[in-house]
Design a protein around this motif. Sequence first.
Motif, PDB file in Angstrom:
ATOM      1  N   PHE A  10     -17.021 -18.214   0.532  1.00 26.66           N
ATOM      2  CA  PHE A  10     -16.055 -19.189   0.447  1.00 26.66           C
ATOM      3  C   PHE A  10     -16.317 -20.356   1.253  1.00 26.66           C
ATOM      4  CE2 PHE A  10     -13.491 -16.354  -1.255  1.00 26.66           C
ATOM      5  CZ  PHE A  10     -13.044 -16.094  -1.908  1.00 26.66           C
ATOM      6  N   ASP A  11     -16.343 -21.500   0.774  1.00 25.50           N
ATOM      7  CA  ASP A  11     -16.221 -22.608   1.915  1.00 25.50           C
ATOM      8  C   ASP A  11     -15.083 -23.731   2.731  1.00 25.50           C
ATOM      9  OD1 ASP A  11     -15.940 -24.142   0.224  1.00 25.50           O
ATOM     10  OD2 ASP A  11     -16.728 -25.289  -0.047  1.00 25.50           O
ATOM     11  N   ARG A  12     -15.066 -24.629   3.777  1.00 27.04           N
ATOM     12  CA  ARG A  12     -14.409 -24.336   3.794  1.00 27.04           C
ATOM     13  C   ARG A  12     -13.235 -25.571   3.387  1.00 27.04           C
ATOM     14  NH1 ARG A  12     -16.571 -30.226   6.894  1.00 27.04           N
ATOM     15  NH2 ARG A  12     -18.147 -30.049   5.318  1.00 27.04           N
ATOM     16  N   PHE A  13     -13.670 -25.697   2.242  1.00 30.02           N
ATOM     17  CA  PHE A  13     -12.693 -25.770   1.101  1.00 30.02           C
ATOM     18  C   PHE A  13     -12.183 -25.526   0.084  1.00 30.02           C
ATOM     19  CE2 PHE A  13     -15.904 -29.524   3.064  1.00 30.02           C
ATOM     20  CZ  PHE A  13     -14.957 -30.296   3.193  1.00 30.02           C
ATOM     21  N   GLY A  14     -12.072 -24.205   0.751  1.00 31.02           N
ATOM     22  CA  GLY A  14     -11.938 -23.528  -0.871  1.00 31.02           C
ATOM     23  C   GLY A  14     -12.700 -22.819  -1.841  1.00 31.02           C
ATOM     24  N   ARG A  15     -13.817 -23.312  -1.580  1.00 26.76           N
ATOM     25  CA  ARG A  15     -14.388 -23.667  -2.881  1.00 26.76           C
ATOM     26  C   ARG A  15     -15.319 -21.513  -2.652  1.00 26.76           C
ATOM     27  NH1 ARG A  15     -17.380 -29.047  -2.965  1.00 26.76           N
ATOM     28  NH2 ARG A  15     -18.036 -28.230  -0.959  1.00 26.76           N
ATOM     29  N   LYS A  16     -15.054 -20.794  -3.588  1.00 24.48           N
ATOM     30  CA  LYS A  16     -16.029 -19.889  -3.838  1.00 24.48           C
ATOM     31  C   LYS A  16     -17.687 -20.564  -4.198  1.00 24.48           C
ATOM     32  CE  LYS A  16     -15.613 -16.238  -6.891  1.00 24.48           C
ATOM     33  NZ  LYS A  16     -14.429 -14.957  -7.703  1.00 24.48           N
ATOM     34  N   VAL A  17     -17.977 -19.495  -3.650  1.00 21.71           N
ATOM     35  CA  VAL A  17     -19.631 -19.561  -3.940  1.00 21.71           C
ATOM     36  C   VAL A  17     -20.342 -18.435  -4.312  1.00 21.71           C
ATOM     37  CG1 VAL A  17     -22.082 -20.046  -2.829  1.00 21.71           C
ATOM     38  CG2 VAL A  17     -19.918 -21.742  -2.167  1.00 21.71           C
ATOM     39  N   ASP A  18     -20.579 -18.177  -5.849  1.00 19.44           N
ATOM     40  CA  ASP A  18     -21.059 -17.332  -6.065  1.00 19.44           C
ATOM     41  C   ASP A  18     -22.075 -17.512  -7.060  1.00 19.44           C
ATOM     42  OD1 ASP A  18     -19.776 -18.319  -8.324  1.00 19.44           O
ATOM     43  OD2 ASP A  18     -18.049 -17.178  -9.174  1.00 19.44           O
ATOM     44  N   TYR A  19     -22.820 -18.323  -6.633  1.00 18.86           N
ATOM     45  CA  TYR A  19     -24.693 -18.783  -7.685  1.00 18.86           C
ATOM     46  C   TYR A  19     -25.487 -19.729  -6.646  1.00 18.86           C
ATOM     47  CZ  TYR A  19     -26.430 -21.244 -11.302  1.00 18.86           C
ATOM     48  OH  TYR A  19     -27.518 -22.201 -12.060  1.00 18.86           O
ATOM     49  N   LEU A  20     -26.216 -18.357  -7.189  1.00 23.12           N
ATOM     50  CA  LEU A  20     -27.483 -19.080  -5.642  1.00 23.12           C
ATOM     51  C   LEU A  20     -29.213 -19.679  -7.016  1.00 23.12           C
ATOM     52  CD1 LEU A  20     -29.302 -19.128  -3.521  1.00 23.12           C
ATOM     53  CD2 LEU A  20     -29.822 -17.085  -4.369  1.00 23.12           C
ATOM     54  N   ARG A  21     -29.022 -20.486  -6.838  1.00 22.47           N
ATOM     55  CA  ARG A  21     -30.328 -21.362  -7.411  1.00 22.47           C
ATOM     56  C   ARG A  21     -31.591 -21.398  -6.091  1.00 22.47           C
ATOM     57  NH1 ARG A  21     -29.014 -25.108 -11.467  1.00 22.47           N
ATOM     58  NH2 ARG A  21     -30.705 -25.857 -11.683  1.00 22.47           N
ATOM     59  N   CYS A 260     -18.230 -32.629  -8.060  1.00 17.71           N
ATOM     60  CA  CYS A 260     -18.527 -31.798  -6.674  1.00 17.71           C
ATOM     61  C   CYS A 260     -16.820 -30.637  -6.422  1.00 17.71           C
ATOM     62  CB  CYS A 260     -17.990 -32.917  -5.560  1.00 17.71           C
ATOM     63  SG  CYS A 260     -20.341 -33.350  -5.127  1.00 17.71           S
ATOM     64  N   ASN A 261     -16.006 -31.286  -7.631  1.00 17.02           N
ATOM     65  CA  ASN A 261     -14.358 -30.796  -6.786  1.00 17.02           C
ATOM     66  C   ASN A 261     -14.991 -29.019  -7.241  1.00 17.02           C
ATOM     67  OD1 ASN A 261     -14.214 -31.250  -9.103  1.00 17.02           O
ATOM     68  ND2 ASN A 261     -12.498 -31.445  -9.207  1.00 17.02           N
ATOM     69  N   THR A 262     -15.578 -29.264  -8.375  1.00 16.96           N
ATOM     70  CA  THR A 262     -15.588 -27.137  -8.433  1.00 16.96           C
ATOM     71  C   THR A 262     -16.753 -26.858  -8.298  1.00 16.96           C
ATOM     72  OG1 THR A 262     -16.596 -28.233 -10.981  1.00 16.96           O
ATOM     73  CG2 THR A 262     -14.070 -27.897 -11.049  1.00 16.96           C
ATOM     74  N   CYS A 263     -17.695 -27.059  -7.004  1.00 16.00           N
ATOM     75  CA  CYS A 263     -19.025 -26.837  -7.240  1.00 16.00           C
ATOM     76  C   CYS A 263     -18.872 -25.153  -6.522  1.00 16.00           C
ATOM     77  CB  CYS A 263     -19.391 -27.830  -6.153  1.00 16.00           C
ATOM     78  SG  CYS A 263     -21.006 -27.208  -5.402  1.00 16.00           S
ATOM     79  N   ASN A 264     -19.795 -24.355  -7.535  1.00 14.32           N
ATOM     80  CA  ASN A 264     -19.559 -23.510  -7.167  1.00 14.32           C
ATOM     81  C   ASN A 264     -21.380 -22.697  -6.178  1.00 14.32           C
ATOM     82  OD1 ASN A 264     -21.180 -23.357  -9.201  1.00 14.32           O
ATOM     83  ND2 ASN A 264     -20.402 -22.166 -10.400  1.00 14.32           N
ATOM     84  N   ARG A 265     -21.570 -23.364  -5.915  1.00 13.78           N
ATOM     85  CA  ARG A 265     -23.189 -23.375  -6.290  1.00 13.78           C
ATOM     86  C   ARG A 265     -24.465 -23.189  -4.269  1.00 13.78           C
ATOM     87  NH1 ARG A 265     -25.271 -26.165 -10.713  1.00 13.78           N
ATOM     88  NH2 ARG A 265     -23.273 -25.343 -11.870  1.00 13.78           N
ATOM     89  N   VAL A 266     -25.161 -22.672  -4.247  1.00 18.88           N
ATOM     90  CA  VAL A 266     -25.889 -23.449  -2.809  1.00 18.88           C
ATOM     91  C   VAL A 266     -27.094 -23.038  -3.434  1.00 18.88           C
ATOM     92  CG1 VAL A 266     -24.298 -22.744  -1.499  1.00 18.88           C
ATOM     93  CG2 VAL A 266     -25.992 -21.165  -1.459  1.00 18.88           C
ATOM     94  N   ARG A 267     -28.435 -23.775  -2.873  1.00 17.52           N
ATOM     95  CA  ARG A 267     -29.502 -23.496  -2.945  1.00 17.52           C
ATOM     96  C   ARG A 267     -31.272 -22.624  -2.064  1.00 17.52           C
ATOM     97  NH1 ARG A 267     -27.435 -27.727  -6.103  1.00 17.52           N
ATOM     98  NH2 ARG A 267     -28.272 -28.027  -7.861  1.00 17.52           N
ATOM     99  N   LEU A 268     -32.167 -22.376  -2.480  1.00 14.95           N
ATOM    100  CA  LEU A 268     -32.684 -22.020  -1.805  1.00 14.95           C
ATOM    101  C   LEU A 268     -34.405 -22.582  -2.022  1.00 14.95           C
ATOM    102  CD1 LEU A 268     -33.413 -19.920   0.665  1.00 14.95           C
ATOM    103  CD2 LEU A 268     -34.277 -18.359  -0.655  1.00 14.95           C
ATOM    104  N   THR A 269     -34.576 -23.801  -0.572  1.00 10.10           N
ATOM    105  CA  THR A 269     -36.742 -23.519  -1.049  1.00 10.10           C
ATOM    106  C   THR A 269     -37.274 -22.819  -1.146  1.00 10.10           C
ATOM    107  OG1 THR A 269     -36.455 -24.587   1.051  1.00 10.10           O
ATOM    108  CG2 THR A 269     -34.887 -26.463  -0.424  1.00 10.10           C
ATOM    109  N   VAL A 270     -38.309 -23.448  -1.128  1.00 11.41           N
ATOM    110  CA  VAL A 270     -39.299 -22.079  -1.331  1.00 11.41           C
ATOM    111  C   VAL A 270     -39.518 -22.002   0.111  1.00 11.41           C
ATOM    112  CG1 VAL A 270     -40.974 -23.321  -1.873  1.00 11.41           C
ATOM    113  CG2 VAL A 270     -41.265 -21.106  -2.194  1.00 11.41           C
ATOM    114  N   GLU A 271     -39.260 -22.933   1.061  1.00  9.84           N
ATOM    115  CA  GLU A 271     -39.834 -23.219   2.539  1.00  9.84           C
ATOM    116  C   GLU A 271     -38.209 -22.081   3.500  1.00  9.84           C
ATOM    117  OE1 GLU A 271     -41.379 -26.343   5.259  1.00  9.84           O
ATOM    118  OE2 GLU A 271     -39.965 -26.971   3.447  1.00  9.84           O
TER     119      GLU A 271
END
Length: 334
Positions: A10-21, A260-271
């Motif tokens: 969860f982030d500090r705004f209470g959004r659940k992060v369950d998706y990774l790109r 943005c208020n429903t954002c559930n994701r974060v991203r990983l760069t190949v670096e």
Amino acid sequence: MSNPIPTQLFDRFGRKVDYLRMSITDRCDFRCVYCMSEEMTFLPRDQVLSLEELYTIALAFTELGVTKIRITGGEPLVRKGALELLARIGQIERLHELVLTTNASQLATMALPLKNAGVKRINISLDTLDPAKFKAITRTGDLHQVKRGIDAACDVGFERIKINSVILKDRNHQEVVDLVQFAVDKNIDISFIEEMPLGIVSHHDRSASYYSSDCIKADLATHFSLLASTEKTGGPSVYYKVQGSQTRVGFISPHSANFCNTCNRVRLTVEGRLLLCLGNEHSVDLKEIIRANPGDMDLLKQTILAAMQIKPEKHEFNIHEQPIILRHMSVTGG
Ligand code: SAM
Ligand code: SF4
């Protein structure tokens, strides 16, 4: 005794992060005008996460409650070993959805192996049905090869295929009706994307090319009845059903309708940079952590958990100014 590691992000705004790109390469066989500049410098090999490192990070995220992983790039299918990596990630039990974004240049031969590797859904980029325009927008792409790839994907029978079209005024905005008709004929979905100001691009004025989702909707209304749908697929698209067909038309509108208020994701760069927001530079270096502490899964998971605390509330895109985000979409893992 130390506290057990939480199993959900969860982030500090209470959004659940369950998706990774996950971007598995910054390289690509195309040079789309809105994504890359003509001359690109790609990462040296030692700065790129190995397939093993990518797998380890994917595994850590699933142990932290991520249930959906999208493999992207650059063009993910030009990375050597991509299929093997996908097959390994596809076997992670906690993962519900393994999905892919591709330009389709390799799909004619890779569609079936991808399905067998466990890929459920595919997003395919296609901005125009005109071969000359296609060449102009992608700089190097061949529309016929891409169409063969789309046909192969349709034959294989993924759970869902979606076209992604970035619409630019006076370049391809005249084609939105044809693109929807193409999707209807193939019985697949389509999303229109407003261009985002990521990285400096040459030969292309982003402000002058802006074409809003509302303009596209108005153009489509002359040919199709679009029925509003409450359906969500875990992304920022707002969907409509094309009456009389199975096709859904989505609109991804970072400028005209902030999501943005429903954002559930974060991203990983190949670096190995964990990007907390597409439109901000907040990031954490996971490559440093795993290379300095090989095999320490708990430390990797603690680092990811801590990173959630710096996930920004929203992006600050402004199409009329020089981009403040200097990384290109191809590096970002769009
Ligand atoms: N190469 C693959 C492809 O083209 O589908 C995957 C990576 S590409 C960066 C992912 C998506 O980002 C594509 O649908 C592309 O159209 C989109 N994209 C690239 N640059 C963009 C930009 N500046 N604004 C909006 N979308 C962009
Ligand atoms: Fe390559 Fe995809 Fe970027 Fe086009 S949008 S240059 S296909 S990474």
